[in-house]
Enzyme design. Structure first.
Site, PDB file in Angstrom:
ATOM      1  CG  HIS A 196     -17.969  -9.692  -3.734  1.00 10.54           C
ATOM      2  ND1 HIS A 196     -18.434  -9.761  -5.021  1.00 10.54           N
ATOM      3  CD2 HIS A 196     -18.527 -10.732  -3.080  1.00 10.54           C
ATOM      4  CE1 HIS A 196     -19.247 -10.801  -5.145  1.00 10.54           C
ATOM      5  NE2 HIS A 196     -19.308 -11.404  -3.989  1.00 10.54           N
ATOM      6  CG  ASP A 212     -22.677 -19.407   6.669  1.00 15.80           C
ATOM      7  OD1 ASP A 212     -23.684 -18.673   6.757  1.00 15.80           O
ATOM      8  OD2 ASP A 212     -21.927 -19.413   5.681  1.00 15.80           O
TER       9      ASP A 212
END
Length: 423
Positions: free
Chosen positions: A322, A276
Site C-alpha cells: 500500500h 529489511d
C-alpha cells in the site's frame, strides 16, 4: 404520518446507546466520559460483535443526524481550513506537557512554560476546548481532561497528532498542486509531500535527514499497526503455516520481525528469514527472543533488488504494497520471481478497499482517507480485491491469484497468490 429521517436516526441512536450502556454497566465497566480519569479507549471487546456493531452504528448515525440537521450549506461550511491549528500547536509546543495532570494552570502559566504569547495560548486552548481537548472549569483556569491527558501521557498518540498536523496536513494541502505539476505520476518523489517539503526526495529518504521527524512518524504509524484489529494472531491463525514442514517463510520488509516471531512460536516446523534495510536489521537482531534465535534469522535486503533466498515456501509481505504505486509494486513482485519454486506462495497482509456500502460510513471513511493519504505521501493507493488480482496478473501471468479473506475482527486482509512456474 410517516416518520422523518431525523426521528428514525434519533430513535436508532437511542436504542443502540441503551444497548451499549447496558453492556458496560452489566460488566462493571465505566461508561464513556472525557473526565480526566475517564477511559482512554472503547472498552467493548472486538469479539462482542453485536455490541460493537451497535457502537459503530451510533457513530454513523450521529454523524448523519448532525449533517442533516445542519443542512447542506452549513454542513459544507463546517469544514474549515483551521480545524487542526490548535492540535498542531498543542503538539508542537508541548502544551499538554506544560502542567501536570491533576493540577490547574492559568494561561499565563502555560505561556511561561511554552514560551508562547499568552494571547496565543488562550486562543489555542479555547479552540481546543471546543473540540473537547482540555477543560476550563473557571475563566482563565485550565485543567486536563481525558483527551489532553492522553496527549500528555501517551507518546504514540502525541506523535500521531504531531505527524498528522506537521507532516500529513501540509502534504494534503499540496496534493492537488502536485497533480497539476506531475499529472499521472507514480513516482514517490512527485507528491504533495514533495511540494510541501520543497524536496525531490521520497518521504522516507527525506525523513532520513531528520531523525526526530523520522522517529515521530514511525511512532505515529505504530498507532495503526499496534492497535485493535492489527493483532498478529489474525496472521498466525488464518493461513496454514503448519503445512510448511521444515520449510521457510521469507518475511520481506519485515521490520523488527514481530510477525515472524509470532509464526515461529506457534509453528515449530517453520523457519523464518526477516529481510529489511541494514539499519533496521542491525537494531532488530538484538531483540530476537533467545528461544527463536535458531529459527528466525535476519538478512539485509532491499526488496527492489533480486530476492536472494531461493526455494522458500512463502514470501510474506505485511503492509508493504500500500506504500507503493502499481509501477513499483509490480517491480517488487517481479524481483521475487527468480527465487520462486513452483507452488511457492506470495502471502500479503494489507488493506483492501471495500465495495461502497459494505462497511459502516465511519469505517469506510477511514479506509478512503488512508487511500488519499497514500496518494499525498507516495503516489500510491489502496486496492480493491480485483485490483490485487490485476496486480499479480500484470507482474507475471504465472502468478495465480488464489483469493483474499478478512479474518473476523481484523483490519488487514490476507491475499494469496501461487507461483505456477513454467508448468
Amino acid at each position: 404520518m410517516a416518520t422523518s429521517q431525523i426521528v428514525e436516526l434519533a430513535n436508532r441512536i437511542a436504542s443502540n446507546t441503551a444497548k451499549v450502556n447496558d453492556y458496560l454497566l452489566s460488566h462493571n465497566l465505566p461508561t464513556p466520559s472525557f473526565d480526566v480519569d475517564g477511559p482512554r479507549d472503547t472498552l467493548i471487546p472486538k469479539d462482542e460483535l453485536d455490541i460493537e456493531a451497535a457502537r459503530v452504528a451510533i457513530v454513523d448515525d450521529t454523524l448523519k443526524l448532525r449533517r442533516l440537521v445542519l443542512g447542506p450549506r452549513e454542513y459544507l461550511m463546517s469544514y474549515t481550513h483551521d480545524e487542526l491549528i490548535s492540535q498542531q500547536a498543542i503538539t508542537r509546543y508541548r502544551i499538554a506537557h506544560s502542567f501536570p495532570v491533576g493540577q490547574e494552570a492559568s494561561f499565563a502559566d502555560i505561556a511561561t512554560a511554552t514560551g508562547l504569547d499568552q494571547g496565543l495560548v488562550r486562543r489555542f486552548i479555547r479552540h481546543a476546548i471546543v473540540k473537547d481537548i482540555f477543560s476550563e472549569p473557571r475563566p482563565g483556569v485550565v485543567v486536563h481532561n481525558a483527551v489532553s491527558r492522553l496527549l500528555a501521557e501517551d507518546q504514540v498518540i502525541h506523535d500521531w497528532v504531531g505527524a498528522s498536523t506537521d507532516d500529513l496536513w501540509q502534504a494534503a494541502a499540496q496534493t492537488c498542486n502536485a497533480l497539476d505539476k506531475w499529472s499521472g505520476s507514480q513516482e514517490p518523489n512527485e507528491t504533495g509531500f514533495s511540494l510541501a517539503n520543497e524536496t525531490d526526495k521520497s518521504i522516507y529518504v527525506e525523513f532520513s535527514k531528520f531523525p526526530e521527524r523520522a522517529r515521530r512518524f514511525g511512532n505515529a504509524m505504530r498507532s495503526f499497526t499496534e492497535g485493535t484489529g492489527f493483532e498478529l494472531d489474525h496472521i498466525v491463525n488464518n493461513f496454514p503455516w503448519g503445512d510448511i514442514k521444515d520449510g521457510t517463510v521469507v518475511d520481506v520488509g519485515g521490520s523488527q520481525g514481530f510477525a515472524s516471531f509470532a509464526i515461529a512460536r506457534q509453528f515449530p516446523s517453520v523457519k523464518c528469514v526477516v529481510q529489511d534495510l541494514e539499519p533496521v536489521v542491525l537494531a532488530a537482531e538484538k531483540e530476537t527472543p533467545p528461544e527463536l534465535a535458531g529459527r528466525v534469522k535476519f538478512m539485509t535486503h532491499d526488496f527492489f533488488k533480486e530476492q536472494p533466498v531461493s526455494g522458500a515456501d512463502v514470501y510474506f509481505f505485511r503492509w508493504i504494497f500500500h506504500n507503493w504505486s502499481d509501477k513499483y509494486s509490480i517491480e517488487i513482485l517481479r524481483k521475487q520471481i527468480p527465487a520462486l519454486k513452483p507452488g511457492a506462495m506470495i502471502v500479503i497482509n494489507d488493506n483492501v478497499l471495500p465495495k461502497p456500502g459494505v462497511l459502516s460510513d465511519w469505517q469506510e471513511d477511514r479506509l478512503r482517507s488512508m487511500d488519499l493519504t497514500m496518494t499525498e505521501l507516495q503516489n500510491s493507493h489502496e486496492r480493491e480485491v480485483d485490483d490485487w488480482a490485476e496486480l499479480f496478473k500484470a507482474a507475471d501471468a504465472r502468478f495465480e491469484f488464489k483469493g483474499a479473506m478478512q479474518p473476523p475482527g481484523a483490519n488487514l486482509w490476507l491475499l494469496v497468490a501461487e507461483w505456477k512456474g513454467d508448468v
